[in-house]
Design a protein around this motif. Structure first.
Motif, PDB file in Angstrom:
ATOM      1  N   LYS A  34       0.791  -1.221   0.000  1.00  0.00           N
ATOM      2  CA  LYS A  34       0.000   0.000   0.000  1.00  0.00           C
ATOM      3  C   LYS A  34       0.833   1.286   0.000  1.00  0.00           C
ATOM      4  CE  LYS A  34      -3.893  -2.258   0.134  1.00  0.00           C
ATOM      5  NZ  LYS A  34      -4.776  -2.290  -1.057  1.00  0.00           N
ATOM      6  N   HIS A  35       2.082   1.202   0.499  1.00  0.00           N
ATOM      7  CA  HIS A  35       2.884   2.422   0.633  1.00  0.00           C
ATOM      8  C   HIS A  35       4.251   2.322  -0.056  1.00  0.00           C
ATOM      9  CE1 HIS A  35      -0.004   3.979   3.601  1.00  0.00           C
ATOM     10  NE2 HIS A  35      -0.031   2.748   4.084  1.00  0.00           N
ATOM     11  N   PHE A  50       2.522   8.072   8.939  1.00  0.00           N
ATOM     12  CA  PHE A  50       1.319   7.946   8.125  1.00  0.00           C
ATOM     13  C   PHE A  50       0.576   9.272   8.103  1.00  0.00           C
ATOM     14  CE2 PHE A  50       1.050   3.180   9.168  1.00  0.00           C
ATOM     15  CZ  PHE A  50       1.591   2.821   7.931  1.00  0.00           C
ATOM     16  N   GLU A  51      -0.106   9.536   6.971  1.00  0.00           N
ATOM     17  CA  GLU A  51      -1.046  10.646   6.896  1.00  0.00           C
ATOM     18  C   GLU A  51      -2.355  10.187   7.537  1.00  0.00           C
ATOM     19  OE1 GLU A  51      -0.302  13.582   5.801  1.00  0.00           O
ATOM     20  OE2 GLU A  51       1.684  13.096   4.993  1.00  0.00           O
ATOM     21  N   ASN A  53      -5.388  10.148   6.413  1.00  0.00           N
ATOM     22  CA  ASN A  53      -6.264   9.344   5.552  1.00  0.00           C
ATOM     23  C   ASN A  53      -5.725   7.935   5.286  1.00  0.00           C
ATOM     24  OD1 ASN A  53      -4.166  10.094   3.925  1.00  0.00           O
ATOM     25  ND2 ASN A  53      -5.422  10.967   2.279  1.00  0.00           N
ATOM     26  N   ASP A  54      -4.471   7.686   5.636  1.00  0.00           N
ATOM     27  CA  ASP A  54      -3.911   6.338   5.497  1.00  0.00           C
ATOM     28  C   ASP A  54      -4.620   5.342   6.414  1.00  0.00           C
ATOM     29  OD1 ASP A  54      -2.022   7.055   3.598  1.00  0.00           O
ATOM     30  OD2 ASP A  54      -0.506   7.553   5.107  1.00  0.00           O
ATOM     31  N   TRP A  58      -5.886   1.095   6.535  1.00  0.00           N
ATOM     32  CA  TRP A  58      -5.412   0.157   7.554  1.00  0.00           C
ATOM     33  C   TRP A  58      -6.550  -0.347   8.443  1.00  0.00           C
ATOM     34  CZ3 TRP A  58      -0.579  -2.000   8.274  1.00  0.00           C
ATOM     35  CH2 TRP A  58       0.429  -1.533   7.421  1.00  0.00           C
TER      36      TRP A  58
END
Length: 288
Positions: A34-35, A50-51, A53-54, A58
């Protein structure tokens, strides 16, 4: 939140369902998918964060993991024999034991004369992991793969494109066939072999989510697919051809007896990495 801090939270949240090692492996699989971050990236930079919206991504994954949905289905992919495969609810998730079967076939066939085509048939292909791995690693192979599930065939076709190999896929119910119509140097199958009585041993993530069509057979006739495939192979194998199976770990003797009673020769039973009877091969008898 720093990613390192979230990792601790992630593992703790999943601790009622998985051991710490497995939960941590899920974390890094998701992080990379994902990243595009690997474990080494996090080790080298503790400030990665993490931002806000991440966490939507998750949280959704954690919710499904708590229900023990396989991580491979959640990510839509898995690795097998050094290749990437799409997996979904229509196909089994490839196992490490099956990689050993693939390795056996490659070792015995990849070194043959490149001018001679090796014709291979994979029966019950599922995701296509066996057929595609063989096509990728045996340069002179012509591979045909069959399955009874239309959706499995569609998935396998996408996997062949994904891995840039040429495999012919055929929708076919092997139990209804009287002959295979073509001849092959290698026939391989990892058919359904788990008896219903063994369901108590199956983990929830397999029992609840993987396709039962590809897993289970009736207790009263656990070798139904092996017997049928062996019957077809007697006529469909070239004189020097070989038949390979992945088998139920509890039925090694029964499989050996079945093939020997059908007049196959050079029957060889092998154990997997977990020391279970898992693979068997044989040759067609010249007297047939």
């Amino acid at each position: 939140m720093k990613i390192k801090q979230y990792r601790t939270q992630f593992i703790k949240e999943l601790s009622p369902f998985y051991d710490a090692y497995e939960a941590e492996s899920f974390f890094y699989l998701i992080l990379e998918e994902k990243h595009k971050l690997r474990q080494i990236d996090l080790a080298l930079n503790h400030e990665l964060a993490f931002e806000e919206n991440d966490f939507v991504i998750w949280d959704e994954l954690v919710k499904h993991l708590k229900k023990e949905v396989p991580i491979q289905y959640l990510l839509g992919k898995t690795h097998f024999y050094g290749l990437d495969f799409e997996v979904n609810e229509n196909v089994l998730i490839p196992r490490p034991e099956t990689e050993e079967l693939v390795e056996w076939i490659i070792n015995e066939n990849a070194g043959s004369e490149k001018s001679k085509k090796i014709k291979i048939l994979d029966i019950g292909t599922g995701s296509g992991c066996i057929a595609i791995s063989l096509a990728k690693n045996i340069p002179n192979a012509e591979v045909v793969a069959i399955d009874v599930s239309k959706k499995a065939i569609e998935t396998a076709k996408r996997n062949a494109v994904r891995n840039n190999v040429d495999v012919t896929f055929v929708l076919l119910d092997i139990l209804r066939e009287e002959e295979l119509r073509c001849q092959f140097d290698v026939i391989v199958s990892n058919p359904p072999y788990v008896r219903n009585l063994e369901k108590v041993e199956i983990k929830k993530n397999v029992l609840d989510y993987e396709p039962h069509l590809a897993l289970f057979v009736e207790d009263t006739d656990a070798l139904i697919f092996y017997r049928k495939i062996a019957e077809l192979a007697r006529k469909a194998l070239f004189g020097t051809g070989k038949l390979y199976f992945e088998i139920n770990q509890y039925l090694g003797k029964e499989m050996t007896d079945l093939l020997e009673n059908m007049d196959f020769k050079n029957v060889e039973l092998r154990k997997d990495i977990y020391d279970n009877d898992r693979m068997i091969s044989c040759k067609v008898s010249k007297t047939l």
